[in-house]
Design an enzyme around this catalytic site. Structure first.
Site, PDB file in Angstrom:
ATOM      1  N   HIS A   1       4.695 -33.513 -26.737  1.00 23.36           N
ATOM      2  CA  HIS A   1       3.840 -34.558 -26.170  1.00 23.36           C
ATOM      3  C   HIS A   1       3.093 -35.330 -27.241  1.00 23.36           C
ATOM      4  O   HIS A   1       2.145 -36.062 -26.935  1.00 23.36           O
ATOM      5  CB  HIS A   1       2.846 -33.948 -25.177  1.00 23.36           C
ATOM      6  CG  HIS A   1       3.493 -33.100 -24.141  1.00 23.36           C
ATOM      7  ND1 HIS A   1       3.638 -31.729 -24.275  1.00 23.36           N
ATOM      8  CD2 HIS A   1       4.082 -33.421 -22.970  1.00 23.36           C
ATOM      9  CE1 HIS A   1       4.262 -31.241 -23.232  1.00 23.36           C
ATOM     10  NE2 HIS A   1       4.556 -32.249 -22.408  1.00 23.36           N
TER      11      HIS A   1
HETATM   12  S1  FES Z   1       1.865 -31.600 -27.447  1.00 31.79           S
HETATM   13 FE1  FES Z   1       2.305 -30.707 -25.567  1.00 31.79          FE
HETATM   14  S2  FES Z   1       3.048 -28.806 -26.115  1.00 31.79           S
HETATM   15 FE2  FES Z   1       2.571 -29.654 -27.983  1.00 31.79          FE
END
Ligand code: FES
Length: 246
Positions: free
Chosen positions: A210
């Site tokens: 993410h």
């Molecule tokens: S940014 Fe979501 S799991 Fe690492």
């Protein structure tokens, strides 16, 4: 018959006549037997009477709500009986507690980790094999652990960061025991992905799941990760040997 023979017959009849008159049967029963019969009769009379343990009220009816006394059926004194009852209850209680303790103890012993499992709880790493400026990933308790041999410039950069403005404020000195060795769990604090080393906007780690960025001290700097990468318990057994999981 002559006079002489008649007189002889009369004398003969008188000699065989009984001297006492026959008496009734009861009259000839010995006196001792008569006394015995009298005792039996009185005994039967006394047992024919039953004393009910239930008292009779003023109306003459039996009071069935009163508790009869059974004292004469008891064995020993009331105090002695109570002592015996207390002893038996105490003895059985003690035995039960002993059995319960053994059961719980055996259960806990079976559930505790065995020696081989405990041995896996610690990992020894030879740091001499990790050159400066390189990362190594080891597995510890099923999780990746990042070991970074930091350069002098990286240490300088980590210490110069204004850590108080970070989302999870923490100075670099709180995250390392020796400035050149950064040791932390390789698990993103967002949703648990494994970040990539030597990547991201801050020269540290980048989580592609993410888009979280960590700096060279493993602190969350950008993206959804709310916390810095976690530092496990470790200790330096020797200069070039670290034990993770102390
Ligand atoms: S940014 Fe979501 S799991 Fe690492």
């Amino acid at each position: 018959m002559s006079l002489t023979s008649r007189a002889a017959a009369t004398l003969a009849r008188q000699s065989i006549r009984p001297t006492t008159a026959l008496r009734p049967a009861a009259a000839i029963v010995p006196q001792q037997q008569q006394r015995g019969r009298a005792d039996v009769g009185s005994s039967i009379e006394s047992h024919a009477h039953f004393n009910s343990p239930f008292t009779r009220g003023s109306s003459g009816k039996q009071d069935t709500t009163s508790i009869p006394s059974f004292k004469k059926y008891r064995n020993g004194s009331e105090t002695g009986n109570k002592v015996f009852q207390y002893f038996m209850v105490g003895a059985f209680g003690g035995l039960t507690a002993l059995g319960a303790k053994d059961t719980v103890q055996n259960f806990l012993v079976n559930m505790s980790a065995s020696a081989d499992v405990l041995a896996q709880a610690k990992v020894e790493v030879d740091l001499a094999t990790i050159p400066e400026g390189k990362n190594v990933i080891i597995k510890w308790r099923g999780k990746p652990v990042f070991i970074r041999h930091r350069t002098a410039d990286e240490i300088k950069d980590a210490e110069a960061t204004d850590w108080q403005k970070l989302r999870d404020p923490q100075p670099d000195s709180d995250r390392v025991q020796k400035p050149e060795w950064l040791i932390m769990l390789g698990v993103c604090t967002h949703l648990g992905c494994v970040p990539i080393g030597e990547a991201g906007d801050f020269g540290g780690w980048f989580c592609p799941c993410h888009g979280s960025h960590y700096d060279i001290s493993g602190r969350a700097r950008k993206g959804p990760a709310p916390l810095n990468l976690e530092i496990p318990a470790y200790d330096f057994a020797e200069d070039n040997q670290v034990v993770i999981g102390t």
